[in-house]
Design a protein around this motif. Structure first.
Motif, PDB file in Angstrom:
ATOM      1  N   SER A  49       0.813  -1.216   0.000  1.00 47.81           N
ATOM      2  CA  SER A  49       0.000   0.000   0.000  1.00 47.81           C
ATOM      3  C   SER A  49       0.848   1.269   0.000  1.00 47.81           C
ATOM      4  O   SER A  49       0.463   2.285  -0.581  1.00 47.81           O
ATOM      5  CB  SER A  49      -0.943  -0.001   1.212  1.00 47.81           C
ATOM      6  OG  SER A  49      -0.215  -0.017   2.420  1.00 47.81           O
ATOM      7  N   LYS A  50       2.025   1.224   0.633  1.00 44.43           N
ATOM      8  CA  LYS A  50       2.892   2.405   0.686  1.00 44.43           C
ATOM      9  C   LYS A  50       3.750   2.556  -0.559  1.00 44.43           C
ATOM     10  O   LYS A  50       4.180   3.653  -0.902  1.00 44.43           O
ATOM     11  CB  LYS A  50       3.804   2.321   1.925  1.00 44.43           C
ATOM     12  CG  LYS A  50       3.067   2.473   3.244  1.00 44.43           C
ATOM     13  CD  LYS A  50       4.030   2.338   4.404  1.00 44.43           C
ATOM     14  CE  LYS A  50       3.316   2.463   5.751  1.00 44.43           C
ATOM     15  NZ  LYS A  50       4.245   2.288   6.889  1.00 44.43           N
ATOM     16  N   GLY A  51       4.019   1.453  -1.239  1.00 38.70           N
ATOM     17  CA  GLY A  51       4.915   1.497  -2.389  1.00 38.70           C
ATOM     18  C   GLY A  51       6.311   1.040  -1.997  1.00 38.70           C
ATOM     19  O   GLY A  51       6.749   1.250  -0.856  1.00 38.70           O
ATOM     20  N   VAL A  52       7.001   0.418  -2.942  1.00 33.55           N
ATOM     21  CA  VAL A  52       8.319  -0.167  -2.668  1.00 33.55           C
ATOM     22  C   VAL A  52       9.418   0.867  -2.896  1.00 33.55           C
ATOM     23  O   VAL A  52       9.515   1.458  -3.970  1.00 33.55           O
ATOM     24  CB  VAL A  52       8.564  -1.396  -3.569  1.00 33.55           C
ATOM     25  CG1 VAL A  52       9.982  -1.916  -3.374  1.00 33.55           C
ATOM     26  CG2 VAL A  52       7.546  -2.487  -3.267  1.00 33.55           C
ATOM     27  N   LYS A  53      10.235   1.085  -1.873  1.00 33.18           N
ATOM     28  CA  LYS A  53      11.422   1.931  -1.984  1.00 33.18           C
ATOM     29  C   LYS A  53      12.598   1.156  -1.411  1.00 33.18           C
ATOM     30  O   LYS A  53      12.593   0.795  -0.240  1.00 33.18           O
ATOM     31  CB  LYS A  53      11.226   3.243  -1.216  1.00 33.18           C
ATOM     32  CG  LYS A  53      10.138   4.127  -1.810  1.00 33.18           C
ATOM     33  CD  LYS A  53       9.994   5.425  -1.025  1.00 33.18           C
ATOM     34  CE  LYS A  53       8.885   6.294  -1.614  1.00 33.18           C
ATOM     35  NZ  LYS A  53       8.710   7.552  -0.848  1.00 33.18           N
ATOM     36  N   ILE A  54      13.577   0.880  -2.256  1.00 33.17           N
ATOM     37  CA  ILE A  54      14.685   0.034  -1.818  1.00 33.17           C
ATOM     38  C   ILE A  54      15.784   0.855  -1.143  1.00 33.17           C
ATOM     39  O   ILE A  54      15.964   2.043  -1.427  1.00 33.17           O
ATOM     40  CB  ILE A  54      15.281  -0.773  -2.996  1.00 33.17           C
ATOM     41  CG1 ILE A  54      15.904   0.156  -4.049  1.00 33.17           C
ATOM     42  CG2 ILE A  54      14.224  -1.652  -3.630  1.00 33.17           C
ATOM     43  CD1 ILE A  54      16.687  -0.588  -5.110  1.00 33.17           C
ATOM     44  N   LYS A  55      16.492   0.199  -0.215  1.00 33.43           N
ATOM     45  CA  LYS A  55      17.656   0.773   0.453  1.00 33.43           C
ATOM     46  C   LYS A  55      18.815  -0.201   0.277  1.00 33.43           C
ATOM     47  O   LYS A  55      19.074  -1.047   1.149  1.00 33.43           O
ATOM     48  CB  LYS A  55      17.353   1.001   1.936  1.00 33.43           C
ATOM     49  CG  LYS A  55      16.231   2.000   2.185  1.00 33.43           C
ATOM     50  CD  LYS A  55      15.940   2.146   3.669  1.00 33.43           C
ATOM     51  CE  LYS A  55      14.796   3.123   3.908  1.00 33.43           C
ATOM     52  NZ  LYS A  55      14.475   3.255   5.350  1.00 33.43           N
ATOM     53  N   PRO A  56      19.516  -0.107  -0.846  1.00 32.82           N
ATOM     54  CA  PRO A  56      20.580  -1.090  -1.142  1.00 32.82           C
ATOM     55  C   PRO A  56      21.753  -0.975  -0.174  1.00 32.82           C
ATOM     56  O   PRO A  56      22.082   0.097   0.324  1.00 32.82           O
ATOM     57  CB  PRO A  56      21.013  -0.722  -2.570  1.00 32.82           C
ATOM     58  CG  PRO A  56      19.942   0.160  -3.107  1.00 32.82           C
ATOM     59  CD  PRO A  56      19.364   0.871  -1.917  1.00 32.82           C
ATOM     60  N   LYS A  57      22.365  -2.124   0.093  1.00 36.30           N
ATOM     61  CA  LYS A  57      23.606  -2.185   0.849  1.00 36.30           C
ATOM     62  C   LYS A  57      24.366  -3.412   0.352  1.00 36.30           C
ATOM     63  O   LYS A  57      23.809  -4.299  -0.287  1.00 36.30           O
ATOM     64  CB  LYS A  57      23.342  -2.272   2.350  1.00 36.30           C
ATOM     65  CG  LYS A  57      22.702  -3.580   2.790  1.00 36.30           C
ATOM     66  CD  LYS A  57      22.586  -3.659   4.303  1.00 36.30           C
ATOM     67  CE  LYS A  57      22.051  -5.027   4.739  1.00 36.30           C
ATOM     68  NZ  LYS A  57      21.968  -5.153   6.203  1.00 36.30           N
ATOM     69  N   ALA A  85      22.124  -4.897  -2.798  1.00 37.41           N
ATOM     70  CA  ALA A  85      20.663  -4.937  -2.927  1.00 37.41           C
ATOM     71  C   ALA A  85      20.059  -4.598  -1.577  1.00 37.41           C
ATOM     72  O   ALA A  85      20.762  -4.404  -0.589  1.00 37.41           O
ATOM     73  CB  ALA A  85      20.207  -6.317  -3.395  1.00 37.41           C
ATOM     74  N   ASP A  86      18.735  -4.497  -1.534  1.00 41.46           N
ATOM     75  CA  ASP A  86      18.036  -4.301  -0.271  1.00 41.46           C
ATOM     76  C   ASP A  86      17.873  -5.672   0.386  1.00 41.46           C
ATOM     77  O   ASP A  86      17.105  -6.509  -0.083  1.00 41.46           O
ATOM     78  CB  ASP A  86      16.666  -3.662  -0.523  1.00 41.46           C
ATOM     79  CG  ASP A  86      15.971  -3.234   0.759  1.00 41.46           C
ATOM     80  OD1 ASP A  86      15.868  -4.072   1.677  1.00 41.46           O
ATOM     81  OD2 ASP A  86      15.533  -2.082   0.836  1.00 41.46           O
ATOM     82  N   LYS A 100      11.596  -5.276  -9.606  1.00 40.13           N
ATOM     83  CA  LYS A 100      11.603  -4.177 -10.581  1.00 40.13           C
ATOM     84  C   LYS A 100      12.237  -2.927  -9.986  1.00 40.13           C
ATOM     85  O   LYS A 100      12.891  -2.159 -10.695  1.00 40.13           O
ATOM     86  CB  LYS A 100      10.180  -3.880 -11.048  1.00 40.13           C
ATOM     87  CG  LYS A 100       9.656  -4.864 -12.093  1.00 40.13           C
ATOM     88  CD  LYS A 100       8.294  -4.419 -12.623  1.00 40.13           C
ATOM     89  CE  LYS A 100       7.848  -5.318 -13.769  1.00 40.13           C
ATOM     90  NZ  LYS A 100       6.515  -4.895 -14.311  1.00 40.13           N
ATOM     91  N   ALA A 101      12.034  -2.712  -8.679  1.00 46.84           N
ATOM     92  CA  ALA A 101      12.670  -1.573  -8.011  1.00 46.84           C
ATOM     93  C   ALA A 101      14.182  -1.719  -7.995  1.00 46.84           C
ATOM     94  O   ALA A 101      14.908  -0.728  -7.870  1.00 46.84           O
ATOM     95  CB  ALA A 101      12.138  -1.441  -6.578  1.00 46.84           C
ATOM     96  N   HIS A 102      14.667  -2.961  -8.123  1.00 51.69           N
ATOM     97  CA  HIS A 102      16.112  -3.234  -8.262  1.00 51.69           C
ATOM     98  C   HIS A 102      16.548  -3.221  -9.726  1.00 51.69           C
ATOM     99  O   HIS A 102      17.676  -3.631 -10.032  1.00 51.69           O
ATOM    100  CB  HIS A 102      16.446  -4.608  -7.659  1.00 51.69           C
ATOM    101  CG  HIS A 102      16.470  -4.651  -6.165  1.00 51.69           C
ATOM    102  ND1 HIS A 102      15.327  -4.783  -5.406  1.00 51.69           N
ATOM    103  CD2 HIS A 102      17.503  -4.585  -5.273  1.00 51.69           C
ATOM    104  CE1 HIS A 102      15.651  -4.807  -4.119  1.00 51.69           C
ATOM    105  NE2 HIS A 102      16.956  -4.694  -4.004  1.00 51.69           N
ATOM    106  N   ASN A 103      15.651  -2.797 -10.626  1.00 44.97           N
ATOM    107  CA  ASN A 103      15.905  -2.835 -12.079  1.00 44.97           C
ATOM    108  C   ASN A 103      16.125  -4.264 -12.583  1.00 44.97           C
ATOM    109  O   ASN A 103      16.880  -4.499 -13.526  1.00 44.97           O
ATOM    110  CB  ASN A 103      17.118  -1.969 -12.454  1.00 44.97           C
ATOM    111  CG  ASN A 103      16.896  -0.506 -12.143  1.00 44.97           C
ATOM    112  OD1 ASN A 103      15.816   0.023 -12.368  1.00 44.97           O
ATOM    113  ND2 ASN A 103      17.908   0.152 -11.600  1.00 44.97           N
TER     114      ASN A 103
END
Length: 319
Positions: free
Chosen positions: A169-177, A214-215, A296-299
């Motif tokens: 519901s909030k949408g996917v936002k990745i935080k890669p490390k 990646a996240d 998809k957020a990770h391309n």
């Protein structure tokens, strides 16, 4: 015999008029072809109808939807597609258009469902947290390990649904490390221990000590969803033994995670990634859809495996 001067002029003018008529006719044909091309190019189905109800022009999309002309409703559903009907008058003609709004309708429903689900997830999260705390206290005071473990399994399932619902519901936002692929194995083994199943299943993990950017939490959620789907497929299979493989590979451009299982085949491959659609007896139809959003957020991509039953996840080496 020589024609009089005025007769020659008359013939000359007549010849000119005939030539002009041919030119006008050719221009009219060209204009008509251009108009037909424009009508055909339109994304909508389009009809032009005279006062007697006769079709004097239509494009190919319109020719496949004759039922639309039989309704006066602003919207109509035909073969699982929803069309918006619009009409306008032009002199003595009626122009009718039908626009496919299936995707917009679907998105509206998903937004409404997402808002409702997010509200419910927030409402459920607090009491679930309280139950978990109380179980930990109960476990210290009495010997009911098996019952408590069963309750924890149920709570884990609810928490997983809540987490997925809120994330969707909030949408996917990745935080890669940067982390080691092998770090995923211990987490997956622990998560699987809380998932209930009755068959004897062998898990093969090939997750080596290779760095990936990646996240971590979201990639773990994707693999977890894939494994749970695999377990459910094995549970529905006739065989009492099952096999799940999580195999990592890489090349010069991508990381690959292959998830294979020996369970039943996919019943409908066309709806695998559709939100809130599922053919399983367990599940809410959110896991694979959310997993696709995360990748998809990770391309990256998720595809059905070509060699064995399962999925291949593909993530670029460099985000």
């Amino acid at each position: 015999m020589k024609l009089p001067q005025n007769s020659q002029e008359l013939l000359s003018n007549l010849e000119y008029l005939i030539n002009q008529t041919y030119e006008v006719e050719n221009e009219f044909k060209e204009l008509k072809n251009i108009l037909n091309g424009v009508i055909e190019f339109l994304p909508q189905a389009l009809w032009v109808i005279d006062n007697d109800g006769n079709i004097i022009a239509q494009n190919s999309k319109a020719s496949t939807l004759p039922d639309i002309l039989k309704t006066d409703e602003p919207e109509i559903e035909i073969k699982d597609k929803v069309y918006l009907i619009q009409k306008s008058n032009l002199n003595d003609k009626i122009i009718i258009s039908a626009t496919d709004i299936t995707e917009q309708k679907r998105n509206q429903r998903l937004i409404s469902m997402g808002q409702m689900a997010a509200h419910l997830a927030h409402e459920i999260r607090n009491p679930i947290g309280s139950i978990s705390i109380l179980l930990s206290i109960l476990n210290k005071k009495c010997n009911a390990n098996e019952i408590i473990f069963d309750i924890k399994q149920a709570i884990f399932r609810v928490e997983r649904i809540i987490k997925s619902t809120l994330l969707f519901s909030k949408g996917v936002k990745i935080k890669p490390k940067t982390f080691l692929v092998s770090e995923l194995k211990k987490e997956l083994e622990n998560i699987v221990s809380y998932y209930s199943y009755t068959k004897e299943i062998d898990f093969i993990y090939f997750l080596p000590d290779i760095e990936i950017n990646a996240d971590f939490e979201l990639l773990l959620l994707v693999l977890q969803n894939m494994i749970f789907n695999a377990i459910d497929a094995i549970e529905e299979d006739e065989n009492e033994l099952g096999l799940i493989e999580i195999i990592y590979q890489k090349d010069n451009n991508f990381h690959y995670f292959n998830i294979y299982d020996s369970g039943i085949e996919f019943e409908n491959k066309n709806i695998l990634f559709d939100t809130f659609k599922t053919t399983k007896t367990k599940g809410n139809g959110l896991g694979l859809s959310l997993s696709l959003q995360i990748i998809k957020a990770h391309n990256g991509e998720i595809n059905l495996s070509e060699n064995k039953k399962g999925f291949t996840i593909k993530i670029p080496l460099f985000l």
